[in-house]
Design a protein around this motif. Structure first.
Motif, PDB file in Angstrom:
ATOM      1  N   GLY A 164      10.009 -74.057 -35.915  1.00  0.00           N
ATOM      2  CA  GLY A 164      11.228 -74.373 -35.297  1.00  0.00           C
ATOM      3  C   GLY A 164      11.274 -73.737 -33.726  1.00  0.00           C
ATOM      4  O   GLY A 164      12.051 -74.162 -33.000  1.00  0.00           O
ATOM      5  N   LEU A 165      10.975 -72.480 -33.864  1.00  0.00           N
ATOM      6  CA  LEU A 165      10.915 -71.582 -32.542  1.00  0.00           C
ATOM      7  C   LEU A 165      10.224 -72.382 -31.496  1.00  0.00           C
ATOM      8  O   LEU A 165      10.636 -72.602 -30.247  1.00  0.00           O
ATOM      9  N   LEU A 166       9.012 -72.809 -31.716  1.00  0.00           N
ATOM     10  CA  LEU A 166       8.136 -73.480 -30.800  1.00  0.00           C
ATOM     11  C   LEU A 166       8.854 -74.864 -30.514  1.00  0.00           C
ATOM     12  O   LEU A 166       8.587 -74.894 -29.267  1.00  0.00           O
ATOM     13  N   GLN A 167       9.222 -75.505 -31.300  1.00  0.00           N
ATOM     14  CA  GLN A 167       9.863 -76.594 -31.100  1.00  0.00           C
ATOM     15  C   GLN A 167      11.252 -76.521 -30.181  1.00  0.00           C
ATOM     16  O   GLN A 167      11.474 -77.184 -29.040  1.00  0.00           O
ATOM     17  N   THR A 168      11.953 -75.308 -30.412  1.00  0.00           N
ATOM     18  CA  THR A 168      13.110 -75.149 -29.596  1.00  0.00           C
ATOM     19  C   THR A 168      12.567 -74.712 -28.016  1.00  0.00           C
ATOM     20  O   THR A 168      13.243 -75.244 -27.184  1.00  0.00           O
ATOM     21  N   LEU A 169      11.486 -73.952 -27.981  1.00  0.00           N
ATOM     22  CA  LEU A 169      11.136 -73.505 -26.601  1.00  0.00           C
ATOM     23  C   LEU A 169      10.554 -74.686 -26.073  1.00  0.00           C
ATOM     24  O   LEU A 169      10.994 -74.968 -24.820  1.00  0.00           O
ATOM     25  N   PHE A 170       9.689 -75.736 -26.439  1.00  0.00           N
ATOM     26  CA  PHE A 170       9.202 -76.824 -25.964  1.00  0.00           C
ATOM     27  C   PHE A 170      10.437 -77.858 -25.149  1.00  0.00           C
ATOM     28  O   PHE A 170      10.228 -78.102 -24.258  1.00  0.00           O
ATOM     29  N   ILE A 212      11.968 -76.217 -22.244  1.00  0.00           N
ATOM     30  CA  ILE A 212      10.907 -76.445 -21.236  1.00  0.00           C
ATOM     31  C   ILE A 212      10.977 -78.081 -20.686  1.00  0.00           C
ATOM     32  O   ILE A 212      11.215 -78.068 -19.364  1.00  0.00           O
ATOM     33  N   VAL A 213      11.243 -78.707 -21.363  1.00  0.00           N
ATOM     34  CA  VAL A 213      11.210 -80.153 -21.035  1.00  0.00           C
ATOM     35  C   VAL A 213      12.398 -80.479 -20.314  1.00  0.00           C
ATOM     36  O   VAL A 213      12.533 -81.053 -19.270  1.00  0.00           O
ATOM     37  N   VAL A 214      13.660 -79.590 -20.780  1.00  0.00           N
ATOM     38  CA  VAL A 214      14.963 -80.207 -20.136  1.00  0.00           C
ATOM     39  C   VAL A 214      14.823 -79.523 -18.767  1.00  0.00           C
ATOM     40  O   VAL A 214      15.268 -79.968 -17.875  1.00  0.00           O
ATOM     41  N   LEU A 239      12.732 -81.692 -16.390  1.00  0.00           N
ATOM     42  CA  LEU A 239      13.797 -82.574 -16.023  1.00  0.00           C
ATOM     43  C   LEU A 239      14.706 -82.505 -14.791  1.00  0.00           C
ATOM     44  O   LEU A 239      14.851 -83.365 -14.002  1.00  0.00           O
ATOM     45  N   LEU A 240      15.053 -81.334 -14.997  1.00  0.00           N
ATOM     46  CA  LEU A 240      16.199 -80.821 -13.842  1.00  0.00           C
ATOM     47  C   LEU A 240      15.649 -80.728 -12.719  1.00  0.00           C
ATOM     48  O   LEU A 240      15.940 -80.936 -11.534  1.00  0.00           O
ATOM     49  N   GLY A 241      14.347 -79.815 -12.803  1.00  0.00           N
ATOM     50  CA  GLY A 241      13.508 -79.832 -11.511  1.00  0.00           C
ATOM     51  C   GLY A 241      13.037 -81.179 -10.851  1.00  0.00           C
ATOM     52  O   GLY A 241      13.219 -81.326  -9.643  1.00  0.00           O
ATOM     53  N   ALA A 242      12.761 -82.065 -11.658  1.00  0.00           N
ATOM     54  CA  ALA A 242      12.276 -83.614 -11.265  1.00  0.00           C
ATOM     55  C   ALA A 242      13.269 -84.179 -10.626  1.00  0.00           C
ATOM     56  O   ALA A 242      13.352 -84.807  -9.422  1.00  0.00           O
ATOM     57  N   LEU A 243      14.612 -84.030 -11.410  1.00  0.00           N
ATOM     58  CA  LEU A 243      15.722 -84.806 -10.738  1.00  0.00           C
ATOM     59  C   LEU A 243      16.180 -84.247  -9.429  1.00  0.00           C
ATOM     60  O   LEU A 243      16.580 -84.967  -8.406  1.00  0.00           O
ATOM     61  N   ALA A 244      16.192 -82.841  -9.376  1.00  0.00           N
ATOM     62  CA  ALA A 244      16.707 -82.199  -7.879  1.00  0.00           C
ATOM     63  C   ALA A 244      15.707 -82.775  -6.912  1.00  0.00           C
ATOM     64  O   ALA A 244      16.143 -82.738  -5.717  1.00  0.00           O
ATOM     65  N   TRP A 245      14.251 -82.478  -7.159  1.00  0.00           N
ATOM     66  CA  TRP A 245      13.363 -82.828  -5.949  1.00  0.00           C
ATOM     67  C   TRP A 245      13.481 -84.357  -5.816  1.00  0.00           C
ATOM     68  O   TRP A 245      13.533 -84.750  -4.355  1.00  0.00           O
ATOM     69  N   PHE A 246      13.592 -85.367  -6.732  1.00  0.00           N
ATOM     70  CA  PHE A 246      14.000 -86.790  -6.419  1.00  0.00           C
ATOM     71  C   PHE A 246      15.308 -87.003  -5.510  1.00  0.00           C
ATOM     72  O   PHE A 246      15.323 -87.700  -4.611  1.00  0.00           O
TER      73      PHE A 246
END
Length: 155
Positions: free
Chosen positions: A39-45, A48-50, A53-60
């Motif tokens: 559960g902890l690893l799933q939350t951490l993953f 990281i994905v969110v 996605l925010l970084g990719a959106l800002a770059w785009f």
């Protein structure tokens, strides 16, 4: 000793030391480490994905998003001169005229307006710096006179 004192002595001696405490609750066996760690690893993953996605959106948006140039196609800085630590004198071209602007940290003042000087742009394109400075000696001195008069009027 009285009977009453004897009974109290026997009562206190018969009590175990932890008699005032409640009986201990049964201890649950520890849970296996697998589900909690998963559960902890799933939350951490997911975090990281969110963030990715925010970084990719800002770059785009920075790369392909709307440009901030709005209506600045007719506006450009022709020249500037530093007058001190934070004060500047700017010549800004707006359409067909030049505006002389005094800029300081707290204020921006329009000092003068003059028609756009077309021959300066042609000389600058030729790449000869002396040709740009020599023909404009007279307008520069007239601007100096104008600036002096303006300062004298304010005093």
């Amino acid at each position: 000793m009285t009977t009453h004192a004897r009974l109290l002595t026997i009562f206190f001696l018969a009590l175990p030391l932890g008699a005032g405490a409640q009986p201990a609750a049964p201890v649950a066996p520890p849970l296996p480490a697998g589900p909690a760690t998963a559960g902890l690893l799933q939350t951490l993953f997911a975090l990281i994905v969110v963030l990715a996605l925010l970084g990719a959106l800002a770059w785009f948006l920075k790369r392909y998003g709307p440009k901030a140039m709005g209506g600045s196609a007719n506006l450009r800085v022709v020249g500037s001169l530093s007058l001190g630590g934070r004060e500047r004198l700017l010549v800004v071209e707006v359409g067909k005229q030049w505006i002389v602007v005094g800029a300081s940290p707290g204020r921006v003042n329009a000092l003068a307006t003059m028609p756009k000087q077309e021959d300066m742009d042609a000389d600058a394109d030729a790449g000869d710096a002396h040709a740009v400075l020599a023909p404009h000696a007279q307008p520069a001195s007239s601007f100096a006179d104008w600036l002096k008069q303006t300062i004298d009027k304010r005093k």
